[in-house]
Write a protein that holds these residues in place. Structure first.
Motif, PDB file in Angstrom:
ATOM      1  N   ARG A  53       0.818  -1.219   0.000  1.00  0.00           N
ATOM      2  CA  ARG A  53       0.000   0.000   0.000  1.00  0.00           C
ATOM      3  C   ARG A  53       0.850   1.266   0.000  1.00  0.00           C
ATOM      4  NH1 ARG A  53      -5.586  -0.111   2.490  1.00  0.00           N
ATOM      5  NH2 ARG A  53      -6.309  -2.214   2.104  1.00  0.00           N
ATOM      6  N   VAL A  54       2.131   1.127   0.367  1.00  0.00           N
ATOM      7  CA  VAL A  54       2.984   2.321   0.470  1.00  0.00           C
ATOM      8  C   VAL A  54       4.302   2.192  -0.282  1.00  0.00           C
ATOM      9  CG1 VAL A  54       1.977   3.117   2.637  1.00  0.00           C
ATOM     10  CG2 VAL A  54       3.926   1.526   2.683  1.00  0.00           C
ATOM     11  N   THR A  55       4.536   1.054  -0.914  1.00  0.00           N
ATOM     12  CA  THR A  55       5.767   0.879  -1.683  1.00  0.00           C
ATOM     13  C   THR A  55       5.536  -0.212  -2.724  1.00  0.00           C
ATOM     14  OG1 THR A  55       8.168   0.603  -1.531  1.00  0.00           O
ATOM     15  CG2 THR A  55       6.821  -0.828  -0.145  1.00  0.00           C
ATOM     16  N   TYR A  56       6.495  -0.313  -3.636  1.00  0.00           N
ATOM     17  CA  TYR A  56       6.381  -1.367  -4.629  1.00  0.00           C
ATOM     18  C   TYR A  56       7.719  -2.070  -4.809  1.00  0.00           C
ATOM     19  CZ  TYR A  56       8.939   1.244  -8.214  1.00  0.00           C
ATOM     20  OH  TYR A  56       9.911   1.909  -8.916  1.00  0.00           O
ATOM     21  N   GLU A  57       7.632  -3.304  -5.239  1.00  0.00           N
ATOM     22  CA  GLU A  57       8.811  -4.083  -5.613  1.00  0.00           C
ATOM     23  C   GLU A  57       8.396  -4.965  -6.780  1.00  0.00           C
ATOM     24  OE1 GLU A  57      11.701  -7.611  -3.876  1.00  0.00           O
ATOM     25  OE2 GLU A  57      10.522  -6.415  -2.460  1.00  0.00           O
ATOM     26  N   LEU A  58       9.058  -4.804  -7.898  1.00  0.00           N
ATOM     27  CA  LEU A  58       8.746  -5.605  -9.074  1.00  0.00           C
ATOM     28  C   LEU A  58       9.105  -7.065  -8.830  1.00  0.00           C
ATOM     29  CD1 LEU A  58      10.366  -3.195 -11.648  1.00  0.00           C
ATOM     30  CD2 LEU A  58       7.922  -3.662 -11.511  1.00  0.00           C
ATOM     31  N   ASP A  59       8.194  -7.964  -9.141  1.00  0.00           N
ATOM     32  CA  ASP A  59       8.475  -9.387  -9.033  1.00  0.00           C
ATOM     33  C   ASP A  59       9.657  -9.714  -9.959  1.00  0.00           C
ATOM     34  OD1 ASP A  59       7.975 -12.209 -10.410  1.00  0.00           O
ATOM     35  OD2 ASP A  59       7.175 -12.289  -8.371  1.00  0.00           O
ATOM     36  N   PRO A  60      10.745 -10.262  -9.403  1.00  0.00           N
ATOM     37  CA  PRO A  60      11.946 -10.498 -10.213  1.00  0.00           C
ATOM     38  C   PRO A  60      11.724 -11.427 -11.407  1.00  0.00           C
ATOM     39  CG  PRO A  60      12.454 -10.717  -7.880  1.00  0.00           C
ATOM     40  CD  PRO A  60      10.964 -10.604  -7.991  1.00  0.00           C
ATOM     41  N   GLU A  61      10.993 -12.523 -11.221  1.00  0.00           N
ATOM     42  CA  GLU A  61      10.768 -13.466 -12.317  1.00  0.00           C
ATOM     43  C   GLU A  61       9.926 -12.839 -13.424  1.00  0.00           C
ATOM     44  OE1 GLU A  61       9.573 -17.443 -11.315  1.00  0.00           O
ATOM     45  OE2 GLU A  61      10.852 -17.453  -9.540  1.00  0.00           O
ATOM     46  N   ALA A  62       8.880 -12.118 -13.045  1.00  0.00           N
ATOM     47  CA  ALA A  62       8.031 -11.470 -14.040  1.00  0.00           C
ATOM     48  C   ALA A  62       8.793 -10.367 -14.769  1.00  0.00           C
ATOM     49  CB  ALA A  62       6.779 -10.899 -13.368  1.00  0.00           C
ATOM     50  N   GLY A  87      -0.823   8.698  -2.274  1.00  0.00           N
ATOM     51  CA  GLY A  87       0.385   9.440  -1.933  1.00  0.00           C
ATOM     52  C   GLY A  87       0.652  10.616  -2.849  1.00  0.00           C
ATOM     53  N   PRO A  88       1.846  11.158  -2.748  1.00  0.00           N
ATOM     54  CA  PRO A  88       2.193  12.371  -3.486  1.00  0.00           C
ATOM     55  C   PRO A  88       2.293  12.140  -4.986  1.00  0.00           C
ATOM     56  CG  PRO A  88       4.150  11.438  -2.473  1.00  0.00           C
ATOM     57  CD  PRO A  88       2.977  10.634  -1.982  1.00  0.00           C
ATOM     58  N   ALA A  89       2.168  13.221  -5.739  1.00  0.00           N
ATOM     59  CA  ALA A  89       2.286  13.191  -7.196  1.00  0.00           C
ATOM     60  C   ALA A  89       3.740  13.381  -7.614  1.00  0.00           C
ATOM     61  CB  ALA A  89       1.391  14.266  -7.810  1.00  0.00           C
ATOM     62  N   HIS A  90       4.647  12.972  -6.752  1.00  0.00           N
ATOM     63  CA  HIS A  90       6.076  13.059  -7.062  1.00  0.00           C
ATOM     64  C   HIS A  90       6.755  11.838  -6.451  1.00  0.00           C
ATOM     65  CE1 HIS A  90       6.862  14.251  -2.899  1.00  0.00           C
ATOM     66  NE2 HIS A  90       5.823  15.056  -3.014  1.00  0.00           N
ATOM     67  N   MET A  91       7.979  11.597  -6.874  1.00  0.00           N
ATOM     68  CA  MET A  91       8.708  10.445  -6.346  1.00  0.00           C
ATOM     69  C   MET A  91       8.968  10.648  -4.855  1.00  0.00           C
ATOM     70  SD  MET A  91       9.062   8.231  -8.647  1.00  0.00           S
ATOM     71  CE  MET A  91       9.117   7.983 -10.394  1.00  0.00           C
ATOM     72  N   SER A  92       8.766   9.596  -4.105  1.00  0.00           N
ATOM     73  CA  SER A  92       8.937   9.654  -2.653  1.00  0.00           C
ATOM     74  C   SER A  92      10.390   9.368  -2.278  1.00  0.00           C
ATOM     75  CB  SER A  92       8.028   8.625  -1.991  1.00  0.00           C
ATOM     76  OG  SER A  92       8.476   7.311  -2.312  1.00  0.00           O
ATOM     77  N   ASP A  93      10.700   9.569  -1.011  1.00  0.00           N
ATOM     78  CA  ASP A  93      12.031   9.211  -0.519  1.00  0.00           C
ATOM     79  C   ASP A  93      12.292   7.718  -0.720  1.00  0.00           C
ATOM     80  OD1 ASP A  93      12.511  11.825   0.259  1.00  0.00           O
ATOM     81  OD2 ASP A  93      11.907  11.487   2.343  1.00  0.00           O
ATOM     82  N   THR A  94      11.280   6.903  -0.489  1.00  0.00           N
ATOM     83  CA  THR A  94      11.424   5.454  -0.686  1.00  0.00           C
ATOM     84  C   THR A  94      11.700   5.139  -2.149  1.00  0.00           C
ATOM     85  OG1 THR A  94       9.950   5.009   1.168  1.00  0.00           O
ATOM     86  CG2 THR A  94      10.288   3.216  -0.394  1.00  0.00           C
ATOM     87  N   ASP A  95      11.008   5.833  -3.054  1.00  0.00           N
ATOM     88  CA  ASP A  95      11.251   5.624  -4.487  1.00  0.00           C
ATOM     89  C   ASP A  95      12.708   5.920  -4.829  1.00  0.00           C
ATOM     90  OD1 ASP A  95       8.556   4.974  -4.908  1.00  0.00           O
ATOM     91  OD2 ASP A  95       8.024   7.046  -5.403  1.00  0.00           O
ATOM     92  N   ARG A  96      13.244   6.995  -4.273  1.00  0.00           N
ATOM     93  CA  ARG A  96      14.648   7.354  -4.525  1.00  0.00           C
ATOM     94  C   ARG A  96      15.602   6.312  -3.927  1.00  0.00           C
ATOM     95  NH1 ARG A  96      12.263  12.237  -4.294  1.00  0.00           N
ATOM     96  NH2 ARG A  96      12.342  12.529  -2.056  1.00  0.00           N
ATOM     97  N   GLU A  97      15.301   5.848  -2.746  1.00  0.00           N
ATOM     98  CA  GLU A  97      16.176   4.870  -2.083  1.00  0.00           C
ATOM     99  C   GLU A  97      16.203   3.535  -2.821  1.00  0.00           C
ATOM    100  OE1 GLU A  97      14.557   4.678   1.849  1.00  0.00           O
ATOM    101  OE2 GLU A  97      15.142   6.746   2.304  1.00  0.00           O
ATOM    102  N   GLN A  98      15.101   3.185  -3.468  1.00  0.00           N
ATOM    103  CA  GLN A  98      15.005   1.878  -4.098  1.00  0.00           C
ATOM    104  C   GLN A  98      15.247   1.894  -5.608  1.00  0.00           C
ATOM    105  OE1 GLN A  98      11.227   0.306  -2.769  1.00  0.00           O
ATOM    106  NE2 GLN A  98      12.046  -0.149  -0.761  1.00  0.00           N
ATOM    107  N   ALA A  99      15.396   3.060  -6.205  1.00  0.00           N
ATOM    108  CA  ALA A  99      15.633   3.138  -7.647  1.00  0.00           C
ATOM    109  C   ALA A  99      16.948   2.442  -7.988  1.00  0.00           C
ATOM    110  CB  ALA A  99      15.672   4.598  -8.089  1.00  0.00           C
TER     111      ALA A  99
END
Length: 138
Positions: A53-62, A87-99
């Motif tokens: 609900r607050v972050t995403y992780e792409l399934d590696p196999e898919a 959430g916000p209409a911009h990249m979050s801190d989590t998005d930056r940390e996980q990019a």
């Protein structure tokens, strides 16, 4: 600049709405021409994050299957997308940390905005840089 076909634009927003309140995620297939990234197709990838609900992780196999499809069809994976249902209409801190894909376009669909907003950034390896989005008729 990201050139996004109308069908691809609609597919990202449809996926974001369908998966809400979870974050939706997936990959963009297409090609690169000079300074343009042309996204012709969207592939949904399951979100396997512990807190979807607050972050995403792409399934590696898919995700690997999408790269295989791109290679088999003469396309390339040109970027990724995810949604922020509330959430916000911009990249979050989590998005930056996980990019983790420098040089790729990251599209964000924000459903909290009315109407929903779809924006793009390019990950440099250190930060997100805003990318212009052009909507194509295709």
């Amino acid at each position: 600049m990201l050139e996004l076909g109308r069908a691809a634009y609609d597919a990202v927003l449809d996926h974001a709405r369908a998966d809400a309140p979870r974050e939706a995620c997936g990959a963009l297939l297409g090609r690169r021409e000079d300074d343009r990234v042309i996204a012709e197709a969207v592939r949904r990838v399951p979100n396997v994050a512990d807190a979807p609900r607050v972050t995403y992780e792409l399934d590696p196999e898919a995700t690997l299957a999408v790269f295989d499809e791109a290679e088999a069809t003469g396309r390339e994976v040109v970027g990724f997308y995810h949604s922020h249902p509330a959430g916000p209409a911009h990249m979050s801190d989590t998005d930056r940390e996980q990019a983790s894909w420098p040089g790729y376009v990251y599209v964000l669909a924000s459903l909290a905005a009315r109407p929903p907003i779809l924006d793009a950034w390019t990950w440099t390896g250190e930060r997100f840089e805003r990318a212009d989005v052009a909507l194509a008729d295709k």
